[in-house]
Write a protein that holds these residues in place. Structure first.
Motif, PDB file in Angstrom:
ATOM      1  N   SER A 272     -10.056  38.708  -5.208  1.00 19.88           N
ATOM      2  CA  SER A 272      -8.844  37.687  -5.613  1.00 19.88           C
ATOM      3  C   SER A 272      -9.289  37.080  -7.128  1.00 19.88           C
ATOM      4  N   GLY A 273      -7.914  36.780  -7.618  1.00 15.84           N
ATOM      5  CA  GLY A 273      -8.006  36.568  -8.924  1.00 15.84           C
ATOM      6  C   GLY A 273      -8.478  35.091  -9.111  1.00 15.84           C
ATOM      7  N   PRO A 274      -8.498  34.347 -10.402  1.00 17.34           N
ATOM      8  CA  PRO A 274      -9.268  33.032 -10.557  1.00 17.34           C
ATOM      9  C   PRO A 274      -8.346  31.822 -10.322  1.00 17.34           C
ATOM     10  N   TYR A 275      -8.723  30.723 -10.219  1.00 15.18           N
ATOM     11  CA  TYR A 275      -7.934  29.492 -10.041  1.00 15.18           C
ATOM     12  C   TYR A 275      -8.118  28.565 -10.960  1.00 15.18           C
ATOM     13  N   LEU A 276      -7.195  27.829 -11.666  1.00 21.99           N
ATOM     14  CA  LEU A 276      -7.343  26.583 -12.455  1.00 21.99           C
ATOM     15  C   LEU A 276      -7.687  25.482 -11.277  1.00 21.99           C
ATOM     16  N   TYR A 277      -8.800  24.663 -11.652  1.00 22.73           N
ATOM     17  CA  TYR A 277      -9.054  23.693 -10.601  1.00 22.73           C
ATOM     18  C   TYR A 277      -9.328  22.432 -11.224  1.00 22.73           C
ATOM     19  N   TYR A 278      -9.090  21.175 -10.561  1.00 23.19           N
ATOM     20  CA  TYR A 278      -9.150  20.054 -11.206  1.00 23.19           C
ATOM     21  C   TYR A 278      -9.426  18.970 -10.010  1.00 23.19           C
ATOM     22  N   PRO A 279     -10.152  17.712 -10.186  1.00 23.86           N
ATOM     23  CA  PRO A 279     -10.119  16.727  -9.171  1.00 23.86           C
ATOM     24  C   PRO A 279      -8.911  16.275  -8.614  1.00 23.86           C
ATOM     25  N   GLY A 280      -8.750  16.268  -7.276  1.00 23.78           N
ATOM     26  CA  GLY A 280      -7.542  15.929  -6.441  1.00 23.78           C
ATOM     27  C   GLY A 280      -7.717  14.424  -6.533  1.00 23.78           C
ATOM     28  N   ARG A 281      -8.679  13.623  -6.851  1.00 27.28           N
ATOM     29  CA  ARG A 281      -8.848  12.321  -6.482  1.00 27.28           C
ATOM     30  C   ARG A 281      -8.393  11.485  -7.798  1.00 27.28           C
ATOM     31  N   ARG A 282      -8.009  12.124  -8.722  1.00 30.02           N
ATOM     32  CA  ARG A 282      -7.313  11.297 -10.048  1.00 30.02           C
ATOM     33  C   ARG A 282      -6.042  11.675 -10.371  1.00 30.02           C
ATOM     34  N   LEU A 283      -5.350  10.768 -11.292  1.00 28.87           N
ATOM     35  CA  LEU A 283      -4.089  11.082 -11.761  1.00 28.87           C
ATOM     36  C   LEU A 283      -4.157  12.235 -12.914  1.00 28.87           C
ATOM     37  N   VAL A 284      -3.003  13.012 -12.883  1.00 27.88           N
ATOM     38  CA  VAL A 284      -3.174  14.127 -13.788  1.00 27.88           C
ATOM     39  C   VAL A 284      -2.337  13.869 -14.949  1.00 27.88           C
ATOM     40  N   PRO A 285      -3.548  14.027 -16.265  1.00 28.77           N
ATOM     41  CA  PRO A 285      -2.949  13.742 -17.512  1.00 28.77           C
ATOM     42  C   PRO A 285      -1.845  14.673 -17.713  1.00 28.77           C
ATOM     43  N   SER A 286      -0.973  14.082 -18.588  1.00 31.04           N
ATOM     44  CA  SER A 286       0.204  14.915 -19.025  1.00 31.04           C
ATOM     45  C   SER A 286       0.136  16.149 -19.550  1.00 31.04           C
ATOM     46  N   PRO A 287      -0.925  16.365 -20.428  1.00 34.08           N
ATOM     47  CA  PRO A 287      -1.335  17.743 -20.952  1.00 34.08           C
ATOM     48  C   PRO A 287      -1.588  18.609 -20.082  1.00 34.08           C
ATOM     49  N   LEU A 288      -2.403  18.247 -18.883  1.00 36.94           N
ATOM     50  CA  LEU A 288      -2.893  19.213 -17.794  1.00 36.94           C
ATOM     51  C   LEU A 288      -1.559  19.546 -16.837  1.00 36.94           C
ATOM     52  N   ARG A 289      -0.900  18.257 -16.798  1.00 40.84           N
ATOM     53  CA  ARG A 289       0.311  18.566 -15.861  1.00 40.84           C
ATOM     54  C   ARG A 289       1.272  19.499 -16.663  1.00 40.84           C
ATOM     55  N   ALA A 290       1.425  19.590 -17.898  1.00 39.29           N
ATOM     56  CA  ALA A 290       2.311  20.535 -18.479  1.00 39.29           C
ATOM     57  C   ALA A 290       1.580  21.885 -18.416  1.00 39.29           C
ATOM     58  N   PHE A 291       0.447  21.925 -18.345  1.00 40.27           N
ATOM     59  CA  PHE A 291      -0.327  23.525 -18.122  1.00 40.27           C
ATOM     60  C   PHE A 291      -0.033  23.933 -16.783  1.00 40.27           C
ATOM     61  N   ILE A 292      -0.078  23.055 -15.859  1.00 40.07           N
ATOM     62  CA  ILE A 292      -0.075  23.312 -14.219  1.00 40.07           C
ATOM     63  C   ILE A 292       1.576  23.858 -14.359  1.00 40.07           C
ATOM     64  N   ASP A 293       2.364  23.242 -14.856  1.00 41.71           N
ATOM     65  CA  ASP A 293       3.635  23.411 -14.590  1.00 41.71           C
ATOM     66  C   ASP A 293       4.163  24.986 -15.367  1.00 41.71           C
ATOM     67  N   PHE A 294       3.421  24.985 -16.436  1.00 40.34           N
ATOM     68  CA  PHE A 294       3.711  26.352 -17.305  1.00 40.34           C
ATOM     69  C   PHE A 294       3.209  27.703 -16.516  1.00 40.34           C
ATOM     70  N   ILE A 295       1.982  27.442 -15.955  1.00 43.94           N
ATOM     71  CA  ILE A 295       1.471  28.732 -15.059  1.00 43.94           C
ATOM     72  C   ILE A 295       2.067  29.036 -13.939  1.00 43.94           C
ATOM     73  N   ARG A 296       2.670  27.721 -13.430  1.00 40.03           N
ATOM     74  CA  ARG A 296       3.284  28.035 -11.846  1.00 40.03           C
ATOM     75  C   ARG A 296       4.786  28.596 -12.142  1.00 40.03           C
ATOM     76  N   SER A 297       5.291  28.565 -13.579  1.00 38.94           N
ATOM     77  CA  SER A 297       6.693  29.072 -13.777  1.00 38.94           C
ATOM     78  C   SER A 297       6.903  30.432 -13.742  1.00 38.94           C
ATOM     79  N   PRO A 298       7.762  31.277 -13.216  1.00 40.50           N
ATOM     80  CA  PRO A 298       7.895  32.561 -13.559  1.00 40.50           C
ATOM     81  C   PRO A 298       7.940  32.981 -14.810  1.00 40.50           C
ATOM     82  N   GLY A 299       7.419  34.195 -15.222  1.00 41.14           N
ATOM     83  CA  GLY A 299       7.278  34.829 -16.482  1.00 41.14           C
ATOM     84  C   GLY A 299       6.364  34.112 -17.406  1.00 41.14           C
TER      85      GLY A 299
END
Length: 299
Positions: A272-299
């Motif tokens: 199986s391919g790789p995963y982006l991982y980050y600690p689940g116990r902390r708030l997500v900084p806006s640059p990381l949130r933008a990156f997560i949304d980007f890799i989840r978006s189709p295309g």
């Protein structure tokens, strides 16, 4: 002890940058002003926090102890501030990723240019290394690793191809001299170009076909530490020194050009391919949130 929060932030900037000048560039302040703030902070605390020489500025033992307690707290404060920004505001800041070399070569090139174009106010800082690290302790926001390396308290988001293969290949000249192996067990009589992680054993070569699984401990004229020197394995294989076993996508350009020939292709294992991982116990900084949304978006 009473200490100014801005001075504590500057102390963190100096520790991360390794000096007043680099901290000044990172914060937009003057080096002399930051130096004065550090003197003021040390006087208030009654402790020396930084050892200063003409070549470097490094935390003292007391400074390291303060950093260990303060850095996660200040990062959490920054993340909280980011979280309350208007949802429609443009994300900005620095996103720090820790990734294996294979991801920096095979996964990120298809993502990074489009992400930077979509988010011009974000600076992406990537550290490539193959040891598994605590991303927070390493000063990073997130990492990329494969499923078997993920801790249970991490949030994992799929990134890149969801199925990959390891590949075995050799130069035509090598195979003309030594013949084509018909079974993985025959590799024990061949020159194998191998790798290892720092301080670890030589990595085994795994093969699978029709439910049969085999693991071969490669032996041969070259062993390299996995990382940037993995390119030397490919170069040696191209030069006819032996067989190379790496990610299929890493070897594919050379296979397609004919410089390398696939060996035992029906035995190449899938994973199986790789995963982006980050600690689940902390708030997500806006640059990381933008990156997560980007890799989840189709295309």
């Amino acid at each position: 002890m009473d200490a100014d929060l801005n001075d504590l932030r500057l102390f963190l900037a100096v520790a991360r940058a390794g000096g007043f000048r680099d901290a000044a560039r990172a914060t937009g302040l003057s080096a002399s002003g930051i130096s004065e703030a550090m003197r003021r902070l040390e006087e208030r605390l009654g402790l020396r926090l930084l050892n200063r020489t003409t070549r470097s500025v490094v935390p003292t033992e007391a400074g390291h102890a303060l950093l260990a307690r303060m850095e996660p707290a200040l990062d959490e404060v920054q993340a909280a501030l980011d979280a309350v920004h208007d949802a429609h505001s443009r994300p900005s800041g620095t996103l720090r990723l820790n990734v294996p070399l294979a991801a920096s070569r095979l996964v990120l090139p298809a993502i990074v240019p489009r992400f930077l174009e979509a988010h011009p106010d974000i600076t992406l800082e990537v550290t490539a290394e193959d040891r598994f690290v605590d991303v927070l302790a390493a000063g990073c926001d997130a990492g990329i690793r494969y499923e078997e390396s993920l801790e249970q308290d991490m949030v994992a988001v799929p990134i890149g191809p969801r199925l990959q293969r390891m590949a075995l290949a050799a130069a035509p000249a090598y195979l003309e001299r030594h013949g084509h192996p018909a079974h993985p067990s025959e590799l024990l009589q061949h020159a194998c170009l191998a790798g290892r992680f720092a301080g670890g054993p030589v990595l085994q070569w795994d093969f699978e076909r029709g439910g049969e699984k085999l693991a071969i401990k490669p032996r041969g004229p070259l062993i390299v530490r996995i990382g940037i020197t993995a390119d030397l394995l490919v170069d040696a294989a191209l030069g006819g020194s032996g067989l190379v076993y790496l990610f299929e996508d890493w070897l594919r350009p050379h296979i397609d050009s004919g410089a390398l020939l696939p060996v035992l292709e029906d035995w190449w294992p899938r994973f199986s391919g790789p995963y982006l991982y980050y600690p689940g116990r902390r708030l997500v900084p806006s640059p990381l949130r933008a990156f997560i949304d980007f890799i989840r978006s189709p295309g």
